[in-house]
Design a protein around this motif. Sequence first.
Motif, PDB file in Angstrom:
ATOM      1  N   ALA A 144      69.787  61.242 -92.646  1.00 28.66           N
ATOM      2  CA  ALA A 144      71.041  60.795 -92.032  1.00 28.66           C
ATOM      3  C   ALA A 144      70.722  59.828 -90.898  1.00 28.66           C
ATOM      4  O   ALA A 144      69.770  60.032 -90.146  1.00 28.66           O
ATOM      5  N   GLN A 145      71.515  58.778 -90.773  1.00 36.90           N
ATOM      6  CA  GLN A 145      71.245  57.785 -89.735  1.00 36.90           C
ATOM      7  C   GLN A 145      72.532  57.370 -89.040  1.00 36.90           C
ATOM      8  O   GLN A 145      73.628  57.486 -89.585  1.00 36.90           O
ATOM      9  N   ASP A 146      72.356  56.892 -87.821  1.00 40.11           N
ATOM     10  CA  ASP A 146      73.514  56.488 -87.029  1.00 40.11           C
ATOM     11  C   ASP A 146      73.027  55.643 -85.860  1.00 40.11           C
ATOM     12  O   ASP A 146      71.854  55.705 -85.475  1.00 40.11           O
ATOM     13  N   GLN A 147      73.926  54.867 -85.288  1.00 44.51           N
ATOM     14  CA  GLN A 147      73.606  54.055 -84.122  1.00 44.51           C
ATOM     15  C   GLN A 147      74.257  54.657 -82.876  1.00 44.51           C
ATOM     16  O   GLN A 147      75.190  55.441 -82.971  1.00 44.51           O
ATOM     17  N   HIS A 148      73.736  54.265 -81.729  1.00 46.58           N
ATOM     18  CA  HIS A 148      74.268  54.747 -80.447  1.00 46.58           C
ATOM     19  C   HIS A 148      74.492  53.525 -79.566  1.00 46.58           C
ATOM     20  O   HIS A 148      73.552  52.795 -79.245  1.00 46.58           O
ATOM     21  N   ASP A 149      75.744  53.309 -79.168  1.00 50.12           N
ATOM     22  CA  ASP A 149      76.123  52.053 -78.515  1.00 50.12           C
ATOM     23  C   ASP A 149      76.376  52.166 -77.018  1.00 50.12           C
ATOM     24  O   ASP A 149      76.649  51.153 -76.366  1.00 50.12           O
ATOM     25  N   LYS A 150      76.297  53.356 -76.461  1.00 54.60           N
ATOM     26  CA  LYS A 150      76.738  53.533 -75.073  1.00 54.60           C
ATOM     27  C   LYS A 150      75.847  52.818 -74.061  1.00 54.60           C
ATOM     28  O   LYS A 150      76.270  52.528 -72.946  1.00 54.60           O
ATOM     29  N   TRP A 151      74.588  52.556 -74.417  1.00 50.21           N
ATOM     30  CA  TRP A 151      73.707  51.835 -73.501  1.00 50.21           C
ATOM     31  C   TRP A 151      73.785  50.322 -73.688  1.00 50.21           C
ATOM     32  O   TRP A 151      73.216  49.578 -72.894  1.00 50.21           O
ATOM     33  N   GLY A 152      74.458  49.885 -74.742  1.00 49.39           N
ATOM     34  CA  GLY A 152      74.511  48.456 -75.019  1.00 49.39           C
ATOM     35  C   GLY A 152      75.185  47.635 -73.936  1.00 49.39           C
ATOM     36  O   GLY A 152      74.573  46.741 -73.337  1.00 49.39           O
ATOM     37  N   PRO A 153      76.454  47.911 -73.632  1.00 54.40           N
ATOM     38  CA  PRO A 153      77.140  47.116 -72.606  1.00 54.40           C
ATOM     39  C   PRO A 153      76.518  47.247 -71.217  1.00 54.40           C
ATOM     40  O   PRO A 153      76.544  46.298 -70.433  1.00 54.40           O
ATOM     41  N   ARG A 154      75.954  48.405 -70.907  1.00 50.20           N
ATOM     42  CA  ARG A 154      75.422  48.636 -69.560  1.00 50.20           C
ATOM     43  C   ARG A 154      74.028  48.050 -69.370  1.00 50.20           C
ATOM     44  O   ARG A 154      73.724  47.475 -68.327  1.00 50.20           O
ATOM     45  N   PHE A 155      73.168  48.229 -70.385  1.00 49.21           N
ATOM     46  CA  PHE A 155      71.763  47.869 -70.211  1.00 49.21           C
ATOM     47  C   PHE A 155      71.251  46.881 -71.262  1.00 49.21           C
ATOM     48  O   PHE A 155      70.084  46.496 -71.217  1.00 49.21           O
ATOM     49  N   TRP A 176      66.521  48.320 -79.441  1.00 56.05           N
ATOM     50  CA  TRP A 176      66.372  46.872 -79.605  1.00 56.05           C
ATOM     51  C   TRP A 176      67.597  46.168 -79.049  1.00 56.05           C
ATOM     52  O   TRP A 176      68.500  46.797 -78.509  1.00 56.05           O
ATOM     53  N   TRP A 177      67.609  44.820 -79.183  1.00 47.26           N
ATOM     54  CA  TRP A 177      68.739  44.051 -78.657  1.00 47.26           C
ATOM     55  C   TRP A 177      70.017  44.324 -79.443  1.00 47.26           C
ATOM     56  O   TRP A 177      71.114  44.029 -78.968  1.00 47.26           O
ATOM     57  N   THR A 178      69.872  44.816 -80.656  1.00 48.46           N
ATOM     58  CA  THR A 178      71.035  45.050 -81.505  1.00 48.46           C
ATOM     59  C   THR A 178      70.763  46.232 -82.424  1.00 48.46           C
ATOM     60  O   THR A 178      69.607  46.559 -82.710  1.00 48.46           O
ATOM     61  N   ASN A 179      71.826  46.872 -82.866  1.00 43.23           N
ATOM     62  CA  ASN A 179      71.711  47.865 -83.934  1.00 43.23           C
ATOM     63  C   ASN A 179      72.744  47.582 -85.023  1.00 43.23           C
ATOM     64  O   ASN A 179      73.121  48.474 -85.780  1.00 43.23           O
ATOM     65  N   LYS A 180      73.188  46.320 -85.092  1.00 45.36           N
ATOM     66  CA  LYS A 180      74.221  45.928 -86.046  1.00 45.36           C
ATOM     67  C   LYS A 180      73.688  45.055 -87.179  1.00 45.36           C
ATOM     68  O   LYS A 180      74.437  44.709 -88.089  1.00 45.36           O
ATOM     69  N   ASN A 181      72.430  44.688 -87.117  1.00 49.93           N
ATOM     70  CA  ASN A 181      71.862  43.783 -88.118  1.00 49.93           C
ATOM     71  C   ASN A 181      71.364  44.599 -89.315  1.00 49.93           C
ATOM     72  O   ASN A 181      70.416  45.376 -89.190  1.00 49.93           O
ATOM     73  N   ASP A 275      68.060  40.944 -67.259  1.00 54.20           N
ATOM     74  CA  ASP A 275      69.417  40.418 -67.365  1.00 54.20           C
ATOM     75  C   ASP A 275      70.061  40.972 -68.632  1.00 54.20           C
ATOM     76  O   ASP A 275      69.596  40.715 -69.744  1.00 54.20           O
ATOM     77  N   VAL A 276      71.137  41.735 -68.458  1.00 53.51           N
ATOM     78  CA  VAL A 276      71.814  42.338 -69.605  1.00 53.51           C
ATOM     79  C   VAL A 276      72.435  41.270 -70.497  1.00 53.51           C
ATOM     80  O   VAL A 276      72.480  41.402 -71.720  1.00 53.51           O
ATOM     81  N   VAL A 277      72.909  40.183 -69.899  1.00 54.24           N
ATOM     82  CA  VAL A 277      73.608  39.144 -70.656  1.00 54.24           C
ATOM     83  C   VAL A 277      72.628  38.249 -71.394  1.00 54.24           C
ATOM     84  O   VAL A 277      72.751  38.004 -72.598  1.00 54.24           O
ATOM     85  N   HIS A 278      71.622  37.737 -70.677  1.00 46.46           N
ATOM     86  CA  HIS A 278      70.648  36.832 -71.284  1.00 46.46           C
ATOM     87  C   HIS A 278      69.475  37.657 -71.806  1.00 46.46           C
ATOM     88  O   HIS A 278      68.472  37.852 -71.124  1.00 46.46           O
ATOM     89  N   PHE A 285      61.767  45.413 -70.153  1.00 45.60           N
ATOM     90  CA  PHE A 285      62.577  46.622 -70.177  1.00 45.60           C
ATOM     91  C   PHE A 285      62.664  47.306 -71.539  1.00 45.60           C
ATOM     92  O   PHE A 285      62.460  48.515 -71.632  1.00 45.60           O
ATOM     93  N   PRO A 286      62.964  46.594 -72.635  1.00 46.38           N
ATOM     94  CA  PRO A 286      63.049  47.290 -73.924  1.00 46.38           C
ATOM     95  C   PRO A 286      61.772  48.032 -74.321  1.00 46.38           C
ATOM     96  O   PRO A 286      61.851  49.157 -74.808  1.00 46.38           O
ATOM     97  N   PRO A 287      60.550  47.459 -74.114  1.00 48.38           N
ATOM     98  CA  PRO A 287      59.357  48.261 -74.421  1.00 48.38           C
ATOM     99  C   PRO A 287      59.276  49.544 -73.605  1.00 48.38           C
ATOM    100  O   PRO A 287      58.844  50.584 -74.106  1.00 48.38           O
ATOM    101  N   ILE A 288      59.702  49.477 -72.330  1.00 41.80           N
ATOM    102  CA  ILE A 288      59.714  50.688 -71.508  1.00 41.80           C
ATOM    103  C   ILE A 288      60.697  51.698 -72.089  1.00 41.80           C
ATOM    104  O   ILE A 288      60.401  52.890 -72.211  1.00 41.80           O
ATOM    105  N   ALA A 289      61.876  51.225 -72.470  1.00 44.26           N
ATOM    106  CA  ALA A 289      62.882  52.114 -73.047  1.00 44.26           C
ATOM    107  C   ALA A 289      62.379  52.728 -74.347  1.00 44.26           C
ATOM    108  O   ALA A 289      62.621  53.900 -74.630  1.00 44.26           O
ATOM    109  N   ARG A 290      61.665  51.935 -75.158  1.00 45.69           N
ATOM    110  CA  ARG A 290      61.128  52.471 -76.408  1.00 45.69           C
ATOM    111  C   ARG A 290      60.103  53.566 -76.132  1.00 45.69           C
ATOM    112  O   ARG A 290      60.026  54.556 -76.859  1.00 45.69           O
TER     113      ARG A 290
END
Length: 299
Positions: A144-155, A176-181, A275-278, A285-290
């Motif tokens: 079973a698989q699913d995405q989690h979006d709550k950290w997307g807009p914030r971080f 990663w930068w996205t979970n929609k691809n 930068d959350v936007v750029h 940061f993403p490697p640390i989060a991983r």
Amino acid sequence: MPNQHKPLPPEDDIKESFKFYYGLGINDKKIALHMRDHYDTERYGLSVRSVKRLRDKWELKSTRQQKHTLESIGEAIQDVRRQYPSRGADMIRRDLLVKLNMRVPRPLIQRYLHETEPHAVQARKQRRFKRRRFYAAGVNDVWAQDQHDKWGPRFGLWLHNNIDPFISFNNWLKVWWTNKNPRLITRYFLNTVREFGAIPVTTQSDPGSENYGVANVQTVIRQTLDPSLKGTLQHHWMRKKNNVKYEANWSVFRRDFAPGYEDLFESGVVARYYDVVHLMLNQIFPPIARTYSRIWKLF
């Protein structure tokens, strides 16, 4: 009269495996049972009593032998609290075992929490799961698989997770930068299949377009291996919170892992470490989060 008992296996041959099972926190009886896979049972024997003697010899103390008290566990629990402020007694007990080899009875941890944070204990009780039934025939029956979006807009961090519900094993937990691809999610799936050398009987997910690739690949592979499945879809679409195991998994993630790290990540945003936007500017940061997500995956 000859000795009716078999000799012990050579200690050098079994010590590493013995310590591994001890580190899992299982009792002497189960250690003796699992150790049969690590020596020739026709020549050697290892009883429960022998397991206890070897533990004593190698100074691998049991829960009772470690004799922990409220005073001896206080500092260690506070260290866990700084990283996981919402963690309950069961997860704290596991944390102490895995990281510090502290075998602490659950009632003792509960007593400490009741004395030091009674309001937090009561709050956790009020957020208990409502149990729902989920069926899986065995290992690799369902992924079973699913995405989690709550950290997307914030971080700017988008999580994706796949689990084998039968053994509650996280096949992957990606940040990663996205979970929609759909190509990205399909790559997660194929990499895991190659690593395991196996595919599940079926996969399941919410009906999002990011999961189309996994559904198609899973179906093609299963039909190739079993032509009788031609014309069938080997993926289940679960609607309206019916992806039960995932709703539970993300709930644990939000309650147990996320609170402490959200404070850490928020400090990175405030200090402009990334930068959350750029998103392309975020090299660190993403490697640390991983890395942190892999820690949670182990639990």
